[in-house]
Design a protein around this motif. Sequence first.
Motif, PDB file in Angstrom:
ATOM      1  N   HIS A  72       0.839  -1.205   0.000  1.00 49.91           N
ATOM      2  CA  HIS A  72       0.000   0.000   0.000  1.00 49.91           C
ATOM      3  C   HIS A  72       0.875   1.257   0.000  1.00 49.91           C
ATOM      4  N   MET A  73       1.898   1.260   0.812  1.00 46.30           N
ATOM      5  CA  MET A  73       2.782   2.427   0.908  1.00 46.30           C
ATOM      6  C   MET A  73       3.556   2.646  -0.386  1.00 46.30           C
ATOM      7  N   GLN A  74       3.983   1.564  -1.013  1.00 46.86           N
ATOM      8  CA  GLN A  74       4.686   1.683  -2.293  1.00 46.86           C
ATOM      9  C   GLN A  74       3.770   2.259  -3.373  1.00 46.86           C
ATOM     10  N   GLN A  75       2.518   1.807  -3.392  1.00 46.50           N
ATOM     11  CA  GLN A  75       1.557   2.315  -4.375  1.00 46.50           C
ATOM     12  C   GLN A  75       1.272   3.793  -4.144  1.00 46.50           C
ATOM     13  N   HIS A  76       1.264   4.212  -2.877  1.00 42.12           N
ATOM     14  CA  HIS A  76       1.050   5.632  -2.579  1.00 42.12           C
ATOM     15  C   HIS A  76       2.192   6.477  -3.138  1.00 42.12           C
ATOM     16  N   VAL A  77       3.417   5.997  -2.993  1.00 42.21           N
ATOM     17  CA  VAL A  77       4.576   6.725  -3.524  1.00 42.21           C
ATOM     18  C   VAL A  77       4.488   6.845  -5.044  1.00 42.21           C
ATOM     19  N   LEU A  78       4.068   5.784  -5.705  1.00 38.60           N
ATOM     20  CA  LEU A  78       3.932   5.818  -7.162  1.00 38.60           C
ATOM     21  C   LEU A  78       2.871   6.830  -7.599  1.00 38.60           C
ATOM     22  N   ARG A  79       1.795   6.927  -6.820  1.00 37.57           N
ATOM     23  CA  ARG A  79       0.704   7.856  -7.174  1.00 37.57           C
ATOM     24  C   ARG A  79       1.070   9.304  -6.869  1.00 37.57           C
ATOM     25  N   SER A  80       1.663   9.551  -5.707  1.00 37.30           N
ATOM     26  CA  SER A  80       1.862  10.929  -5.233  1.00 37.30           C
ATOM     27  C   SER A  80       3.290  11.429  -5.371  1.00 37.30           C
ATOM     28  N   GLN A  81       4.223  10.529  -5.717  1.00 46.22           N
ATOM     29  CA  GLN A  81       5.644  10.873  -5.831  1.00 46.22           C
ATOM     30  C   GLN A  81       6.243  11.292  -4.498  1.00 46.22           C
ATOM     31  N   ALA A  82       5.632  10.865  -3.398  1.00 45.40           N
ATOM     32  CA  ALA A  82       6.167  11.172  -2.067  1.00 45.40           C
ATOM     33  C   ALA A  82       5.642  10.138  -1.079  1.00 45.40           C
ATOM     34  N   PRO A  83       6.447   9.806  -0.079  1.00 45.02           N
ATOM     35  CA  PRO A  83       5.978   8.849   0.931  1.00 45.02           C
ATOM     36  C   PRO A  83       5.038   9.523   1.929  1.00 45.02           C
ATOM     37  N   TYR A  84       4.348   8.716   2.721  1.00 40.53           N
ATOM     38  CA  TYR A  84       3.580   9.262   3.840  1.00 40.53           C
ATOM     39  C   TYR A  84       4.536   9.921   4.827  1.00 40.53           C
ATOM     40  N   CYS A  85       4.089  10.990   5.453  1.00 48.20           N
ATOM     41  CA  CYS A  85       4.941  11.663   6.436  1.00 48.20           C
ATOM     42  C   CYS A  85       5.114  10.806   7.684  1.00 48.20           C
ATOM     43  N   ARG A  86       4.088  10.029   8.006  1.00 48.92           N
ATOM     44  CA  ARG A  86       4.121   9.182   9.202  1.00 48.92           C
ATOM     45  C   ARG A  86       3.049   8.115   9.061  1.00 48.92           C
ATOM     46  N   VAL A  87       3.310   6.949   9.644  1.00 45.89           N
ATOM     47  CA  VAL A  87       2.320   5.873   9.667  1.00 45.89           C
ATOM     48  C   VAL A  87       1.947   5.595  11.113  1.00 45.89           C
ATOM     49  N   ALA A  88       0.658   5.537  11.370  1.00 40.45           N
ATOM     50  CA  ALA A  88       0.153   5.116  12.680  1.00 40.45           C
ATOM     51  C   ALA A  88      -0.600   3.806  12.477  1.00 40.45           C
ATOM     52  N   LEU A 130       1.745  -7.813  14.947  1.00 39.23           N
ATOM     53  CA  LEU A 130       3.160  -7.618  15.260  1.00 39.23           C
ATOM     54  C   LEU A 130       3.997  -7.502  13.996  1.00 39.23           C
ATOM     55  N   CYS A 131       3.739  -8.335  13.010  1.00 38.29           N
ATOM     56  CA  CYS A 131       4.540  -8.336  11.784  1.00 38.29           C
ATOM     57  C   CYS A 131       4.512  -6.965  11.093  1.00 38.29           C
ATOM     58  N   PRO A 132       3.350  -6.344  10.866  1.00 44.21           N
ATOM     59  CA  PRO A 132       3.373  -5.004  10.275  1.00 44.21           C
ATOM     60  C   PRO A 132       4.006  -3.968  11.194  1.00 44.21           C
ATOM     61  N   ALA A 133       3.823  -4.119  12.501  1.00 44.43           N
ATOM     62  CA  ALA A 133       4.429  -3.177  13.444  1.00 44.43           C
ATOM     63  C   ALA A 133       5.948  -3.200  13.322  1.00 44.43           C
ATOM     64  N   GLN A 134       6.509  -4.373  13.076  1.00 42.20           N
ATOM     65  CA  GLN A 134       7.958  -4.510  12.961  1.00 42.20           C
ATOM     66  C   GLN A 134       8.512  -3.892  11.675  1.00 42.20           C
ATOM     67  N   SER A 135       7.637  -3.594  10.728  1.00 36.12           N
ATOM     68  CA  SER A 135       8.089  -3.014   9.460  1.00 36.12           C
ATOM     69  C   SER A 135       8.169  -1.495   9.503  1.00 36.12           C
ATOM     70  N   LEU A 136       7.674  -0.868  10.582  1.00 36.66           N
ATOM     71  CA  LEU A 136       7.615   0.594  10.648  1.00 36.66           C
ATOM     72  C   LEU A 136       8.913   1.190  11.173  1.00 36.66           C
ATOM     73  N   GLY A 137       9.082   2.496  10.922  1.00 39.90           N
ATOM     74  CA  GLY A 137      10.307   3.183  11.286  1.00 39.90           C
ATOM     75  C   GLY A 137      10.175   4.006  12.554  1.00 39.90           C
ATOM     76  N   PRO A 138      11.250   4.666  12.981  1.00 44.52           N
ATOM     77  CA  PRO A 138      11.272   5.389  14.250  1.00 44.52           C
ATOM     78  C   PRO A 138      10.366   6.611  14.316  1.00 44.52           C
ATOM     79  N   THR A 139       9.930   7.142  13.166  1.00 47.54           N
ATOM     80  CA  THR A 139       9.016   8.291  13.204  1.00 47.54           C
ATOM     81  C   THR A 139       7.549   7.855  13.218  1.00 47.54           C
ATOM     82  N   ASP A 140       7.303   6.552  13.113  1.00 45.34           N
ATOM     83  CA  ASP A 140       5.946   6.021  13.083  1.00 45.34           C
ATOM     84  C   ASP A 140       5.466   5.672  14.495  1.00 45.34           C
ATOM     85  N   ILE A 141       4.192   5.327  14.587  1.00 43.29           N
ATOM     86  CA  ILE A 141       3.589   4.999  15.880  1.00 43.29           C
ATOM     87  C   ILE A 141       2.812   3.693  15.756  1.00 43.29           C
TER      88      ILE A 141
END
Length: 240
Positions: free
Chosen positions: A162-178, A187-198
């Motif tokens: 989903h996040m990759q498709q958003h980048v293709l559409r908008s040419q920019a990533p989400y600022c943050r994922v909650a 747990l598996c998706p939670a482990q894929s997030l970065g330090p600016t996410d929640i």
Amino acid sequence: MTNDTKLLVAFDFDHTVVDGNTDTWITKAAPGGDSPKALKDSYVTGHWTQYMGRVLQHLHSEGVDASALQQVLQGLPYTAGMEQLFQHLAQCAAHCIILSDSNTQFIEWILQDRGHSSLFSKVYTNPARVSDQGQLLLGPYHSHSCPTCPVNMCKRLILQQHMQQHVLRSQAPYCRVAYVGDGSNDLCPAQSLGPTDIVFVRAGFALDKLLQKPEVACSVQAEIVRWQTGHDILQRLQAL
């Protein structure tokens, strides 16, 4: 918040948006309000969708059609504070999606009944349809090679796509994922997030218990916020 710096809020559904499990809630429609023990004992770990197919087949054989399931599900309450959280997310134009091991029909019935279908741009869940005989037929969302997730759904893979498709559409990533969830399959998706996410973890539920283990907690880079109601989530998002 501009279009290219959207906040993405990804919700689980059972025990998160709704205060219960849609798959077990429907047994209230069965004669006697429960499933036979032999049917319950047929469940194999990691193969919940196949088990639910047998439950739906049993309910249909007992005269419980899709309309009866819909009526029962519309009595499943939202988790406290969810409606207020949804109002805030609609006002701030966040991108909202659902990643759930429930099914399209159960989620659609509940969201449409409460007027929240339009809030979610995507609902990623197991496909379901009503047959000509009124039986709800259920299938797996996809197949994958993740060793830790149920065979029918890896939420990490879905979230990343989903996040990759958003980048293709908008040419920019989400600022943050909650990410908002409660279960072990969150747990598996939670482990894929970065330090600016929640990662919003429902207090006292399976995901919370997993994250109380230091070796599991250290595998999550995102900020971990425990929540009991949608008001707790709303308060943290308003502080961003």
